[in-house]
Scaffold this motif. Structure first.
Motif, PDB file in Angstrom:
ATOM      1  N   LEU A 162       0.851  -1.187   0.000  1.00  0.00           N
ATOM      2  CA  LEU A 162       0.000   0.000   0.000  1.00  0.00           C
ATOM      3  C   LEU A 162       0.886   1.236   0.000  1.00  0.00           C
ATOM      4  O   LEU A 162       1.878   1.287   0.736  1.00  0.00           O
ATOM      5  CB  LEU A 162      -0.903  -0.034   1.238  1.00  0.00           C
ATOM      6  N   ASP A 163       0.553   2.215  -0.834  1.00  0.00           N
ATOM      7  CA  ASP A 163       1.228   3.509  -0.848  1.00  0.00           C
ATOM      8  C   ASP A 163       0.316   4.548  -0.198  1.00  0.00           C
ATOM      9  O   ASP A 163      -0.825   4.720  -0.626  1.00  0.00           O
ATOM     10  CB  ASP A 163       1.469   3.990  -2.287  1.00  0.00           C
ATOM     11  N   GLY A 164       0.825   5.242   0.808  1.00  0.00           N
ATOM     12  CA  GLY A 164       0.104   6.384   1.380  1.00  0.00           C
ATOM     13  C   GLY A 164       0.927   7.633   1.120  1.00  0.00           C
ATOM     14  O   GLY A 164       2.107   7.668   1.479  1.00  0.00           O
ATOM     15  N   LEU A 165       0.350   8.605   0.457  1.00  0.00           N
ATOM     16  CA  LEU A 165       1.102   9.835   0.164  1.00  0.00           C
ATOM     17  C   LEU A 165       0.301  11.074   0.579  1.00  0.00           C
ATOM     18  O   LEU A 165      -0.927  11.023   0.706  1.00  0.00           O
ATOM     19  CB  LEU A 165       1.448   9.942  -1.328  1.00  0.00           C
ATOM     20  N   ASP A 166       1.029  12.185   0.735  1.00  0.00           N
ATOM     21  CA  ASP A 166       0.392  13.459   1.095  1.00  0.00           C
ATOM     22  C   ASP A 166       0.121  14.314  -0.140  1.00  0.00           C
ATOM     23  O   ASP A 166       0.158  15.543  -0.075  1.00  0.00           O
ATOM     24  CB  ASP A 166       1.269  14.211   2.101  1.00  0.00           C
ATOM     25  N   ILE A 167      -0.154  13.655  -1.273  1.00  0.00           N
ATOM     26  CA  ILE A 167      -0.343  14.350  -2.557  1.00  0.00           C
ATOM     27  C   ILE A 167      -1.324  15.533  -2.462  1.00  0.00           C
ATOM     28  O   ILE A 167      -0.995  16.636  -2.905  1.00  0.00           O
ATOM     29  CB  ILE A 167      -0.782  13.347  -3.654  1.00  0.00           C
TER      30      ILE A 167
END
Ligand code: 1HN
Length: 349
Positions: A162-167
């Motif tokens: 899983l990728d979690g980003l602050d995009i």
């Protein structure tokens, strides 16, 4: 007057609103109730993605495009209430990435910070800032903003994380920069395990000066985090809302491991029923072990291993478990805390 009451509209008022609009003006009193709400209101809705479906779609995608051509072969978990936005919550992004045997995801960097939470792995790797680390099931791995990173899989099995980003946060500030390295893999300048040795042994190099807000540790292995929870459970001191919930820290200052994204791992025992809880940080939960049920306002969401559940801001939740259960979670809480915005409420009403 409650901030909820918008002044009544009249023909004369509407004419005025229409007249000022071409002059790029708007009457605050006509929109105030919609923007200054007495409680959080969001288009973000509670939702669950079943891992089996996401995984199957990723394997389909792997027939269509290589990791290299895609740059990152990822399926975005997009909140249905925020359709078209590539957001899982108003402030955060979530995706699931797959790297097939022998593939690489080429080196690049950007001002968005990323976390990886490993869902299925026979031993792929990521390289960050000149150091490689193996990615095993349940590991929480950080890519700090502007750090070069590339991923690879030299095993015979696909790897999924899983990728979690602050995009959306970076988008909000119009502060996105990105560049490719022009090579599949960045030069490796430090031995594997270097950052864990320097910063992950409850010691710091003497004279170490903090120069970034992100933890210098970039792999928090599941085995160590899980052991901590297992050891702690012997004391039988369960938080009524969370069971046993630990946050991942930056060992340099004790703060959150990432400046924009807060991450936690929690253990709930078999038969746990939590007290109600709500907070202003919309949260993404990832099933790690066991099965549970999340009651989110009026909805009932059953989750199992690797399923992803999103809970919007200020939605009351209750956890229930039929067996020992472990959840990973992330939210924008570090930002809200820094801005003095974070609120939580434990218990009824
Ligand atoms: C990114 O760099 C990765 O490095 C994953 O694995 C997902 C989503 C948007 C922008 C950059 C990665 C991403 C991403």
């Amino acid at each position: 007057m409650s901030p909820n009451d918008a002044p009544e509209n009249t023909q004369a008022r509407q004419q005025f609103y229409d007249a000022i609009e071409p002059e790029s003006m708007r009457a605050l009193w006509s929109v105030m109730a919609g923007i200054i709400t007495p409680e959080p209101k969001s288009d973000c809705i509670p939702f669950k993605w079943r891992y089996s479906s996401v995984r199957a779609r990723l394997l389909e995608a792997a027939e269509l495009i290589t990791a290299k051509e895609a740059e990152r072969r990822v399926l975005i978990l997009e909140n249905p209430g925020l359709a078209g936005s590539s957001k899982v919550t108003t402030s955060l992004y979530c995706g699931v990435q797959c790297v097939m045997p022998g593939e690489v995801a080429p080196a690049h960097r950007h001002t968005q910070s990323a976390l990886r939470f490993v869902l299925e792995s026979a031993g792929g790797f990521t390289a960050v800032g000149g150091e490689k680390t193996e990615m095993s099931f349940g590991d929480f791995v950080i890519t700090p903003n502007w750090a070069w990173h590339d991923h690879g899989n030299d095993t015979n099995e696909p790897i999924f994380w899983l990728d979690g980003l602050d995009i959306p946060v970076v988008q909000f500030f119009d502060a996105s920069f990105a560049e490719g390295l022009g090579e599949d893999q960045q030069p490796i300048t430090r031995p594997t395990g270097d950052s864990t040795a320097r910063y992950g042994a409850n010691m710091l190099p003497l004279g170490y000066a903090q120069h970034t807000p992100t933890s210098p540790i970039f792999n928090y292995p599941y085995a160590r985090s899980r052991d901590a929870l297992e050891q702690m459970r012997k004391y039988e001191e369960w938080d009524p809302c969370h069971g046993l919930r630990m946050r991942y820290i930056n060992p340099v200052d004790g703060g959150w491991a990432m400046p924009t994204i807060g991450t936690c791992l929690q253990l709930m025992p078999k038969g746990f029923q939590s007290a109600p809880y709500k907070s202003t940080d919309a949260t993404v939960y990832v099933g790690v072990e066991g099965r549970g049920r999340l009651r989110v306002r009026d909805e009932v969401i059953d989750w199992g291993p690797r399923d992803v559940v999103v809970v919007p801001s200020w939605h009351e939740i209750i956890h229930e478990t039929a067996e020992d259960a472990v959840l990973f979670s992330y939210s924008d809480r570090p930002i809200q805390e820094k801005l003095g915005l974070f609120r939580e409420h434990r218990g009824n009403a």
